[in-house]
Design an enzyme around this catalytic site. Sequence first.
Site, PDB file in Angstrom:
ATOM      1  CB  ILE A 255     -10.739  -4.540   7.693  1.00 53.42           C
ATOM      2  CG1 ILE A 255     -10.396  -5.294   6.484  1.00 53.42           C
ATOM      3  CG2 ILE A 255     -10.053  -5.086   8.919  1.00 53.42           C
ATOM      4  CD1 ILE A 255      -8.904  -5.576   6.201  1.00 53.42           C
TER       5      ILE A 255
ATOM      6  CG  LEU B 236     -18.476  -1.477   3.107  1.00 55.51           C
ATOM      7  CD1 LEU B 236     -18.608   0.125   3.162  1.00 55.51           C
ATOM      8  CD2 LEU B 236     -19.925  -1.743   3.897  1.00 55.51           C
TER       9      LEU B 236
ATOM     10  CG  ASN C  49     -18.136   2.559   7.071  1.00 55.44           C
ATOM     11  OD1 ASN C  49     -18.865   2.726   6.458  1.00 55.44           O
ATOM     12  ND2 ASN C  49     -16.773   2.774   6.613  1.00 55.44           N
TER      13      ASN C  49
ATOM     14  CE1 TYR D 271      -2.923  -3.262   0.473  1.00 58.30           C
ATOM     15  CE2 TYR D 271      -3.595  -2.275   2.783  1.00 58.30           C
ATOM     16  CZ  TYR D 271      -3.689  -2.992   1.715  1.00 58.30           C
ATOM     17  OH  TYR D 271      -4.579  -4.254   1.850  1.00 58.30           O
TER      18      TYR D 271
ATOM     19  CE  LYS E 228     -10.188   3.333   0.376  1.00 55.16           C
ATOM     20  NZ  LYS E 228      -9.619   3.350  -1.107  1.00 55.16           N
TER      21      LYS E 228
END
Length: 271
Positions: A225, A187, A237, A51, A227
């Site tokens: 998890i 999601l 969230n 990342y 983001k």
Amino acid sequence: MTDYPTLTLNDDRQIPQLGFGTFKMDGDTATQAVKTAVDVGYWLIDTAAVYENEEGVGKGLGDWSDIFLQTKIWNDRQGYDETFAAFDESIERLGRDHVDMLLIHWPCPDQGKFVETWKALIKLRDEGRAKSIGVSNFREDDLKRIVDETGVVPALNQIELHPAFQQRELRRVHDDMGIVTQCWSPLGQGDGLHRSPIRKIAEETGKSASAVILAWHLQHGLAPIPKASSRDHIEANFACLQLTLSDDQMAAVDALDSEGGRMGPDPSEFC
């Protein structure tokens, strides 16, 4: 972490069930997002060497030494000796002397190195530099191979999982082996937010569509998890922790599973 849901790993450590992902965030964005997430109340932060934001994540955490921090060994750094070098670089960027969870990012079966990489993770765990160890995107055969060759079962497997791609068979394997299922893209890259059953439940509960989906994950014993970069989305969230779906609502989300629902790479081919 009073009142924050946790799961028990097979090494007897506790992991926060809801985490915060940082995929595709550059360093500065990650710094601010992590600061906001911790301020909102998240207790787990996920990053990875690939990342290119580990330094930003570390800055965002600052002095929060008790936040559950996890990172991953990238594909081109697999192999026993190379894994130690890659890990040293990661914790230097993170500004830590250990991580709470270290994962192999992808199995890369064609490379044939993930067993040796796993052996390196076991040593890092034994040294206390990685408190717990696991894998990401591993298939059933990959999991069984590393266990057969080392006797050590991963604490978790982080996989793509969302309402359109529920990975039920792999979840059963995880349950049988005592592996926590952690979910990336929980999601569905935002696709799930627009599905009519999700929108209907959001209207019924007065919560965001994202909170509905994340509550579905939590009630199935999964560890999502998500983001987000804006405070509004981070808070929306996080509201999943105050939401309990009915049996009918859970069934409505369950019904969204699709055979062709995978959005990310296939682990059997990706490296």
